[in-house]
Design an enzyme around this catalytic site. Structure first.
Site, PDB file in Angstrom:
ATOM      1  N   ARG A  31       0.867  -1.185   0.000  1.00 20.75           N
ATOM      2  CA  ARG A  31       0.000   0.000   0.000  1.00 20.75           C
ATOM      3  C   ARG A  31       0.895   1.224   0.000  1.00 20.75           C
ATOM      4  NH1 ARG A  31      -3.614   2.246   5.082  1.00 20.75           N
ATOM      5  NH2 ARG A  31      -1.779   3.536   5.405  1.00 20.75           N
ATOM      6  N   TYR A  34      -3.220  11.541   6.018  1.00 18.50           N
ATOM      7  CA  TYR A  34      -3.431  10.200   6.555  1.00 18.50           C
ATOM      8  C   TYR A  34      -2.352   9.232   6.034  1.00 18.50           C
ATOM      9  CZ  TYR A  34      -4.655   5.451   6.747  1.00 18.50           C
ATOM     10  OH  TYR A  34      -4.531   4.114   6.964  1.00 18.50           O
ATOM     11  N   ASP A  70      -5.110   3.758   0.066  1.00 15.95           N
ATOM     12  CA  ASP A  70      -6.215   4.011   1.000  1.00 15.95           C
ATOM     13  C   ASP A  70      -6.635   5.479   0.897  1.00 15.95           C
ATOM     14  OD1 ASP A  70      -7.992   4.091   3.103  1.00 15.95           O
ATOM     15  OD2 ASP A  70      -6.646   3.133   4.545  1.00 15.95           O
ATOM     16  N   HIS A  89      -9.070   6.664   2.654  1.00 17.79           N
ATOM     17  CA  HIS A  89      -9.499   6.955   4.025  1.00 17.79           C
ATOM     18  C   HIS A  89     -10.773   7.799   4.089  1.00 17.79           C
ATOM     19  CE1 HIS A  89      -8.395   6.963   8.400  1.00 17.79           C
ATOM     20  NE2 HIS A  89      -8.005   5.774   8.007  1.00 17.79           N
ATOM     21  N   GLU A 140      -8.946   1.792  -1.623  1.00 20.77           N
ATOM     22  CA  GLU A 140      -9.654   1.497  -0.363  1.00 20.77           C
ATOM     23  C   GLU A 140     -10.436   2.695   0.149  1.00 20.77           C
ATOM     24  OE1 GLU A 140      -6.977  -0.135   2.511  1.00 20.77           O
ATOM     25  OE2 GLU A 140      -8.118   0.665   4.199  1.00 20.77           O
ATOM     26  N   GLU A 150     -13.592  -1.457   6.897  1.00 20.32           N
ATOM     27  CA  GLU A 150     -12.879  -1.559   8.176  1.00 20.32           C
ATOM     28  C   GLU A 150     -13.640  -0.936   9.336  1.00 20.32           C
ATOM     29  OE1 GLU A 150      -9.208   0.458   6.961  1.00 20.32           O
ATOM     30  OE2 GLU A 150      -9.690   2.071   8.339  1.00 20.32           O
ATOM     31  N   ARG A 181     -13.537  -5.507   3.938  1.00 20.26           N
ATOM     32  CA  ARG A 181     -12.418  -5.356   4.878  1.00 20.26           C
ATOM     33  C   ARG A 181     -12.811  -5.502   6.347  1.00 20.26           C
ATOM     34  NH1 ARG A 181      -7.777  -3.648   4.593  1.00 20.26           N
ATOM     35  NH2 ARG A 181      -7.859  -1.817   5.964  1.00 20.26           N
ATOM     36  N   GLU A 219      -4.104  -7.298   5.482  1.00 19.13           N
ATOM     37  CA  GLU A 219      -3.218  -6.165   5.809  1.00 19.13           C
ATOM     38  C   GLU A 219      -2.236  -6.581   6.905  1.00 19.13           C
ATOM     39  OE1 GLU A 219      -5.336  -2.760   7.298  1.00 19.13           O
ATOM     40  OE2 GLU A 219      -3.622  -1.428   7.037  1.00 19.13           O
ATOM     41  N   TRP A 275     -11.634  12.011   8.837  1.00 19.83           N
ATOM     42  CA  TRP A 275     -10.212  11.740   8.958  1.00 19.83           C
ATOM     43  C   TRP A 275      -9.853  10.421   8.298  1.00 19.83           C
ATOM     44  CZ3 TRP A 275      -7.448   7.799  11.442  1.00 19.83           C
ATOM     45  CH2 TRP A 275      -6.046   7.932  11.280  1.00 19.83           C
TER      46      TRP A 275
HETATM   47  C1  GCO Z   1      -5.901   0.918   7.524  1.00 18.30           C
HETATM   48  C2  GCO Z   1      -6.671   1.872   8.341  1.00 18.30           C
HETATM   49  C3  GCO Z   1      -6.020   2.371   9.583  1.00 18.30           C
HETATM   50  C4  GCO Z   1      -7.079   3.096  10.417  1.00 18.30           C
HETATM   51  C5  GCO Z   1      -6.907   2.776  11.855  1.00 18.30           C
HETATM   52  C6  GCO Z   1      -7.980   3.404  12.703  1.00 18.30           C
HETATM   53  O1  GCO Z   1      -6.282   0.746   6.393  1.00 18.30           O
HETATM   54  O2  GCO Z   1      -4.972   0.323   8.050  1.00 18.30           O
HETATM   55  O3  GCO Z   1      -7.313   2.843   7.560  1.00 18.30           O
HETATM   56  O4  GCO Z   1      -4.871   3.102   9.387  1.00 18.30           O
HETATM   57  O5  GCO Z   1      -7.016   4.466  10.222  1.00 18.30           O
HETATM   58  O6  GCO Z   1      -6.877   1.402  12.009  1.00 18.30           O
HETATM   59  O7  GCO Z   1      -7.930   2.941  13.990  1.00 18.30           O
HETATM   60 MG    MG Z   2      -7.920   1.821   5.762  1.00 19.37          MG
END
Ligand code: GCO
Ligand code: MG
Length: 402
Positions: A147, A159, A210, A212, A236, A262, A283, A339, A402
């Site tokens: 990634r 991020y 990602d 995010h 992602e 996630e 995820r 991951e 975020w």
């Molecule tokens: C990822 C995630 C993490 C999250 C975190 C939040 O893809 O690994 O986006 O970086 O931000 O797990 O607690």
């Molecule tokens: Mg993520």
């Protein structure tokens, strides 16, 4: 066999973890992870004050019945706190079952379906050059899937890119920090990043990115199109996933594969995403989606719609979840990728485990149960510290994702 004791261990070997230990009358115990980053003590209280008293005297082999008891029996369903608490119990019970039967958990989930579990690493840098160096380092370490995130010109912090020399860690002690965000700068930058990565490292390496949760559907559609020449393994979390049909628009415009889930907690959060085939990878992970008992059902449902798994595996998921994810990934047919964000050395010492990484793949090991333990004495030397994920605002100060 009966459950005779259950208690929570909260520790912070670099970051906070909530671990459940369930003990039986036969001396066998099991471990479960209930860590919910930034809201850890809510899960600890949910378990200690409301769940654990109900477990005493029960048969730990009754994983389905206990899961239903905690889910239906609470009346209030779903949500990250509830589902992390149920997950902690469920994982600990599967650990006990494996230990009692003398077999690794993957054998209880269908047995080995593959030789190893393909994992992806995180590479990042303050700018494209640094990110390229980090991709190179991870290729040398043997990773086959990476990634890639990089700082964006004009945006002070973003991020997935550490601000210090330490490895990237998604939570910080103290009150939440705030960052500023520009979608326009981001959308201009990311295709340049991946063009450089492909030019330098060729076609073979699997590349992931990602977003995010920071785009609208039409912005994500544009990014997906712009990234098509670089053939990503996945893009992602292009959107926050509360509105599942938002993904339909992305799908109409791009063949870049999409992963999300996630922050989702139950099959009901992803049912349309999966059945409408708006995503390619789901995820959700053990700790935030009710443990093996629920995640297995989600994976089986996803299999009907050509959706594969890509379980979350950031450092805020403890080694107990990591071990569980590897048993799960080894056993199910529609596994996609896992991951892998390595834990700190302190965390690895607090949670001795039998899993390991080798040449791009991870292996859960053959110890009975999950193959992970907790050194409680050492854990007690790392007391809990309140920590938060950052908060993000647009350049004009508007609160954003975020
Ligand atoms: C990822 C995630 C993490 C999250 C975190 C939040 O893809 O690994 O986006 O970086 O931000 O797990 O607690
Ligand atoms: Mg993520």
């Amino acid at each position: 066999m009966k459950i005779v004791n259950a208690r929570i261990i909260v520790c912070s070997p670099g970051r906070n973890f909530v671990t459940l230990k369930i003990e039986t009358d036969e001396g066998i115990y099991g471990l479960g992870d209930g860590t919910l980053n930034g809201r850890e003590l809510a899960v600890a209280s949910y378990l200690t004050d409301h769940v654990l008293p109900c477990l005493i005297g029960r048969d730990p082999f009754q994983t389905e019945d206990i899961w239903q008891y905690l889910y239906r029996g609470a009346y209030w369903r779903r949500g990250p706190v509830t589902m992390a608490a149920i997950a902690a119990v469920d994982m600990a019970l599967w650990d006990i079952k494996g230990k009692a039967l003398g077999t690794p958990v993957y054998n209880l989930l269908g047995g080995r379906s593959r030789d190893g579990v393909l994992v992806y690493a995180h590479a990042h840098g303050a700018d494209i050059e640094e990110a390229l160096d980090d991709v190179g380092k991870h290729l040398e370490m043997g990773y086959l899937a990476i990634r890639v995130q990089s700082g964006i010109p004009g945006v002070a912090s973003t991020y997935g890119v550490p601000t210090s020399n330490r490895p990237y860690e998604p939570a910080e002690r103290g009150l939440p920090s705030e960052s500023r965000w520009s979608t326009e700068d981001y959308l201009r930058h990311v295709p340049k990043l991946f063009e450089r990565v492909r030019n330098q490292f060729g076609e073979q390496v699997a590349l992931l990115h990602d977003c995010h949760h920071r785009l609208t559907p039409i912005e994500a559609a544009r990014l997906g199109k712009d990234l098509e020449p670089f053939r990503l393994f996945w893009m992602e979390d292009p959107l926050p996933a509360e509105l599942q049909e938002g993904f339909a628009l992305i799908r109409q415009h791009t063949t870049t594969p999409i992963a999300t889930g996630e922050v989702l907690n139950s099959i009901w959060d992803a049912q349309e995403l999966i059945s409408c085939q708006w995503i390619d990878y789901i995820r959700m992970t053990l700790v935030h989606s009710g443990g093996f008992t629920h995640l297995k059902k989600i994976a089986d449902y996803a299999a009907l719609y050509h959706v594969r798994t890509g379980c979350h595996g950031a450092t805020d998921l403890s080694p107990v979840t990591m071990a569980g994810a590897l048993h799960f990934g080894l056993a199910i047919n529609n596994f996609g990728i896992q991951e892998h964000m390595p834990h700190t050395a302190e965390t690895d010492l607090v949670f001795p485990h039998s899993y390991h990484f080798e040449a791009g793949y991870m292996y859960p090991g053959d110890a009975p149960g999950l193959g992970v333990d907790i050194d409680e004495k050492l854990a007690s030397t790392f007391p809990y510290h309140r920590a938060y994920l950052p908060v993000n605002r647009k350049m004009d100060g508007t609160l954003f994702n975020w």
